[in-house]
Design a protein around this motif. Sequence first.
Motif, short mmCIF file in Angstrom:
data_model
loop_
_atom_site.label_atom_id
_atom_site.label_comp_id
_atom_site.label_asym_id
_atom_site.label_seq_id
_atom_site.Cartn_x
_atom_site.Cartn_y
_atom_site.Cartn_z
N HIS A 1 0.98 -1.13 0.15
CA HIS A 1 -0.18 -0.09 0.08
C HIS A 1 0.93 1.41 -0.04
CE1 HIS A 1 -3.45 2.40 1.44
NE2 HIS A 1 -2.56 3.24 2.06
N LYS A 2 1.86 1.27 0.82
CA LYS A 2 2.74 2.61 0.97
C LYS A 2 3.56 2.79 -0.36
CE LYS A 2 3.01 2.43 5.93
NZ LYS A 2 3.60 2.50 7.28
N ASN A 3 4.02 1.53 -0.63
CA ASN A 3 5.06 1.63 -1.90
C ASN A 3 4.00 2.17 -2.98
OD1 ASN A 3 7.70 1.02 -3.30
ND2 ASN A 3 6.49 -0.63 -4.42
N TYR A 4 2.84 1.66 -3.19
CA TYR A 4 2.01 1.99 -4.46
C TYR A 4 1.95 3.36 -4.36
CZ TYR A 4 -2.44 2.34 -7.24
OH TYR A 4 -3.20 2.69 -8.15
N LEU A 5 1.57 4.24 -3.31
CA LEU A 5 1.49 5.32 -3.09
C LEU A 5 2.67 6.44 -3.44
CD1 LEU A 5 -1.15 5.68 -0.04
CD2 LEU A 5 -1.57 5.96 -2.78
N ARG A 6 3.89 5.71 -2.86
CA ARG A 6 5.19 6.30 -3.28
C ARG A 6 5.47 6.36 -4.71
NH1 ARG A 6 6.92 3.97 1.86
NH2 ARG A 6 7.59 2.08 0.81
N VAL A 7 5.24 5.29 -5.46
CA VAL A 7 5.62 5.07 -6.78
C VAL A 7 4.83 6.04 -7.77
CG1 VAL A 7 5.55 3.58 -8.82
CG2 VAL A 7 6.24 2.73 -6.53
N LEU A 8 3.52 6.25 -7.23
CA LEU A 8 2.33 7.06 -7.86
C LEU A 8 3.06 8.57 -8.01
CD1 LEU A 8 -0.44 7.62 -8.88
CD2 LEU A 8 -1.11 7.94 -6.49
N GLU A 9 3.64 8.93 -7.00
CA GLU A 9 4.18 10.33 -6.72
C GLU A 9 5.28 10.61 -8.06
OE1 GLU A 9 4.00 11.98 -2.29
OE2 GLU A 9 5.68 10.60 -2.91
N ARG A 10 5.84 9.25 -8.50
CA ARG A 10 7.14 9.38 -9.66
C ARG A 10 6.50 8.91 -10.64
NH1 ARG A 10 9.54 6.64 -5.12
NH2 ARG A 10 9.54 4.44 -6.55
N GLU A 11 5.09 8.43 -10.63
CA GLU A 11 4.64 7.96 -12.03
C GLU A 11 4.65 9.25 -13.27
OE1 GLU A 11 0.40 6.08 -13.67
OE2 GLU A 11 1.08 5.65 -11.74
N LYS A 12 4.99 8.85 -14.42
CA LYS A 12 5.04 9.70 -15.57
C LYS A 12 5.84 10.96 -15.29
CE LYS A 12 0.78 8.06 -17.94
NZ LYS A 12 -0.26 8.43 -18.45
N SER A 13 7.00 10.76 -14.66
CA SER A 13 8.15 11.82 -14.19
C SER A 13 7.35 12.60 -13.30
CB SER A 13 8.50 12.66 -15.57
OG SER A 13 8.98 11.80 -16.54
N GLY A 14 6.44 12.08 -12.44
CA GLY A 14 5.95 12.94 -11.30
C GLY A 14 4.73 13.98 -11.78
N ILE A 15 4.16 13.69 -13.02
CA ILE A 15 3.10 14.72 -13.46
C ILE A 15 2.22 14.90 -12.61
CG2 ILE A 15 2.06 13.12 -14.90
CD1 ILE A 15 1.73 15.33 -16.84
N TYR A 16 1.57 14.08 -11.86
CA TYR A 16 0.55 14.03 -10.90
C TYR A 16 0.86 14.83 -9.77
CZ TYR A 16 -1.21 10.52 -14.29
OH TYR A 16 -1.52 10.01 -15.50
N LEU A 17 1.88 14.48 -9.03
CA LEU A 17 2.28 15.07 -8.01
C LEU A 17 2.57 16.69 -8.49
CD1 LEU A 17 3.58 15.04 -5.23
CD2 LEU A 17 5.91 14.50 -6.20
N ASP A 18 3.22 17.02 -9.53
CA ASP A 18 3.60 18.42 -9.70
C ASP A 18 2.35 19.03 -10.00
OD1 ASP A 18 6.07 17.77 -9.51
OD2 ASP A 18 6.44 17.67 -11.77
N ALA A 19 1.06 18.42 -10.60
CA ALA A 19 -0.16 18.95 -10.69
C ALA A 19 -0.94 19.32 -9.08
CB ALA A 19 -0.94 18.42 -11.83
N THR A 20 -0.55 18.61 -8.38
CA THR A 20 -1.34 18.64 -7.04
C THR A 20 -0.35 19.63 -5.91
OG1 THR A 20 -1.83 16.46 -7.62
CG2 THR A 20 -2.21 17.22 -5.41
N LEU A 21 -1.19 20.54 -5.74
CA LEU A 21 -0.43 21.59 -4.81
C LEU A 21 -0.91 21.11 -3.28
CD1 LEU A 21 -2.00 24.98 -6.35
CD2 LEU A 21 0.17 24.17 -6.82
N ARG A 22 0.36 21.53 -2.73
CA ARG A 22 0.32 21.21 -1.17
C ARG A 22 -0.69 22.05 -0.41
NH1 ARG A 22 4.03 17.73 1.06
NH2 ARG A 22 3.25 18.42 2.92
N HIS A 23 -1.16 21.51 0.51
CA HIS A 23 -2.11 22.50 1.44
C HIS A 23 -1.18 23.46 2.17
CE1 HIS A 23 -4.49 23.66 4.87
NE2 HIS A 23 -5.46 23.29 4.23
N GLU A 24 -1.66 24.57 2.19
CA GLU A 24 -0.97 25.88 2.94
C GLU A 24 -0.62 25.51 4.31
OE1 GLU A 24 -3.17 29.59 2.65
OE2 GLU A 24 -3.04 29.73 0.28
N GLY A 25 -1.34 24.88 4.80
CA GLY A 25 -0.94 24.52 6.45
C GLY A 25 -0.21 23.28 6.38
N LEU A 26 -0.15 22.42 7.59
CA LEU A 26 0.43 21.18 7.83
C LEU A 26 -0.29 20.40 7.02
CD1 LEU A 26 1.10 21.28 11.68
CD2 LEU A 26 2.67 21.72 9.83
N GLU A 27 0.45 19.12 6.52
CA GLU A 27 -0.40 18.09 5.34
C GLU A 27 0.82 17.23 5.59
OE1 GLU A 27 -2.39 17.73 1.26
OE2 GLU A 27 -0.40 18.83 1.23
#
Length: 294
Positions: A111-137
Amino acid sequence: VFKVISSEHLKEILFRFVVGDICFLIFKARDKELYDYYKENLEELSANIEHPLNFIKVYPRKMEKKQKRIFTELAWGLSPEDINFEAIFRGSSRPRGTTLDDLNVYCENVHKNYLRVLEREKSGIYLDATLRHEGLESDLHRQIKVFIVKLLAEKYGLRTKEEIEEKIWTEKKIDGATPDVYDTIEGEAYEVETLFHEDNEGRKPRDKINETIRKYEKTSIEKINIVLDNLTFLLHVRDLWEIKKNIRGWEQKTGKSVEFFTLDLKNHKLMPLSEFLQKAKELIGCENVLVSSF
């Protein structure tokens, strides 16, 4: 244990416990006499501390192999049915994959590895398109947002970061509310709730969910999807069912719809509460008022 640890020493431990949000003190008893002895001493100590203790008597329940696998699927969003544990743990002194611990440890790691790999999928495109929350996240909160963004991007055939950001908004204020993820095509909001302390700012889980729902009352957004991580969903499934039942009048009055989801990593989708409850019914092996009444 009371014959080894004095009541005074145990009292000191209990006093230290009250400074935390949630604390557990676990005693194991193999016979009724010892259990009664534990309970009597704890009740006496409980009367002299600021926060009374909540005593929970737990009996171990033998689970069939199918029930273990269903429980693991509910807790981690994965189905271990096709996993060859004997091959994975080759050379072990005992057969692996048969105990609940085996299934949980393995599927938690997957489960944890799936989500970590997802962040790097397609050169991290989905991570880059997802903004962090302004507060603690928490990392998990961000990862679930990325998971939702990926699902929506694939649903609409969005291939570039620019296309995703144009149609799938993250952390953008709309009518005074700021959804974690907003689907501009369907007009649906997605709110991620891990109910961790750093994400819910110390509020009670049920209060946090109700506050999340109410913040959309005066907005133009009509569909609110609340997504929880699998283990949290499992722990709070009764709360979710009760909240869903209690807001039916609010939904009719406002014309809005609220749905609860968790992650289905096996099928790469979101699992609705109704489907989760059906699987829970299989786990307990009988009809349950929580399932049949929903």
